[in-house]
Design an enzyme around this catalytic site. Structure first.
Site: not given
Length: 346
Positions: A146-147
């Site tokens: 989840e960048v």
């Protein structure tokens, strides 16, 4: 489960971290229920020091307490794998003013800017301090899930507009650099990374990135309606890209709502039933293990969801399912692993 060498209980310590006395009570329970490892996500409860002292929360464990945790784990035959975020979910680092300039987007403290030399230094020092207290480990989880907002920082935008590089390339380059550092600096330690940022990349992109020889992906899916055939296809895709071993991640709590208070055991049991079908459909040598995640918060700034004591009954049900039900004869109802074509991969 016969196809899994390691069954890990995930300890998310970024919210309401347990006292040592409580861990001393539940570690033997984990072992008795069928777990043989721990995935420990310390976040700000790790005793960072020196230039990283600000990362250390007031309620952080001391180095001596980390030693007690590791001794308790060894006593109860639980192999420890530390998890250190190195890209996304960096709020506990980037919220501090001395590291705010390392954000991908200046107003959001969740994602690290991968283009700055100091970002690389920061990650290496974080890993060094964690490794100092975890001698002899075989795996190190480097996060990388989840960048958010990757590609939206000014340096990323300039690179994307001036070259043929894609956001996937930026992600893979940073993860490759982190994994290569781990492999080089800590011989015998294999990096693990969450897989969600890898899923959309093509087989060609992943293969050419050079990531697959360096790390092992951990496929996570916490849903009760997990699509078994899609996950089997994803496993095959990763194998085609050269990943030699793959991990899975289910959930026993903390995955059904940001402010959930009571654990939906049925939801989590069904999640494990479906993961079992994936495992049964894949050759025995593919999977290294499974982590049963138990999230305390969805992120550093989120409210607490179910706490660990509330989730213990669900953990017990899920571990016992993996230990007992999953070892019973099972009639395969999905397509065999080797019959799935590459065109069916996501």
């Amino acid at each position: 489960m016969a196809n899994l060498e390691l069954v890990l209980v995930h300890l998310d310590l970024k919210g309401a971290p347990p006292k040592l006395s409580y861990l001393a009570e539940i570690f033997p329970l984990f072992s008795a229920l069928g777990a043989n490892g721990l995935l420990i996500e310390y976040e700000d409860t790790f005793p960072y020091y020196g230039n990283l002292l600000s990362l250390r929360a007031a309620h952080a464990y001391s180095p001596q307490e980390i030693g007690v945790i590791l001794r308790l784990a060894k006593l109860h035959h639980l192999e420890v794998i530390p998890l250190v975020q190195t890209f996304g979910h960096m709020e506990f680092v980037l919220k501090h003013k001395e590291f705010a300039h390392l954000r991908e987007v200046s107003i959001y403290p969740n994602s690290l800017n991968p283009h700055k030399t100091q970002s690389r230094w920061l990650i290496q020092v974080m890993l060094q301090q964690v490794m100092e207290l975890h001698a002899g480990i075989r795996w190190l989880h480097i996060g990388a899930d989840e960048v958010y907002y990757l590609g939206e920082g000014e340096e990323s935008k300039n690179l994307l507009s001036a070259t043929s590089i894609t956001i996937e390339d930026i992600f893979l380059s940073h993860v490759r650099a982190v994994a290569a550092h781990v492999v080089s600096a800590y011989p015998g330690v294999r990096p693990i990374a969450w897989d969600d940022m890898l899923r959309g990349a093509s087989v060609y992109t992943l293969t050419e990135s050079g990531v697959s020889p360096l790390l092992q992906p951990m496929i996570w899916d916490y849903t009760a309606n997990l699509n078994v055939e899609d996950r089997i296809a994803l496993v095959q895709k990763y194998r085609q890209c050269g990943f030699h071993k793959i991990w899975l991640a289910s959930a026993f709590k903390g995955a059904t709502g940001t402010s959930q208070q009571l654990t939906h055991i049925g939801h989590h049991l069904e999640n494990h039933r479906r993961w079992q079908r994936v495992v049964e459909a894949v050759p025995r040598d593919v999977f290294q293990g499974m982590a049963l995640t138990g999230w305390q918060r969805y992120d550093h700034f989120s409210v607490l969801c179910e706490l660990l004591p509330v989730g213990i009954p669900s953990l017990a049900v899920c571990l016992q399912f993996l230990k007992n039900e999953a070892s019973s004869p099972y009639r395969l109802t999905t397509k065999p692993f080797l019959c799935i074509s590459s065109e069916e991969s996501p």
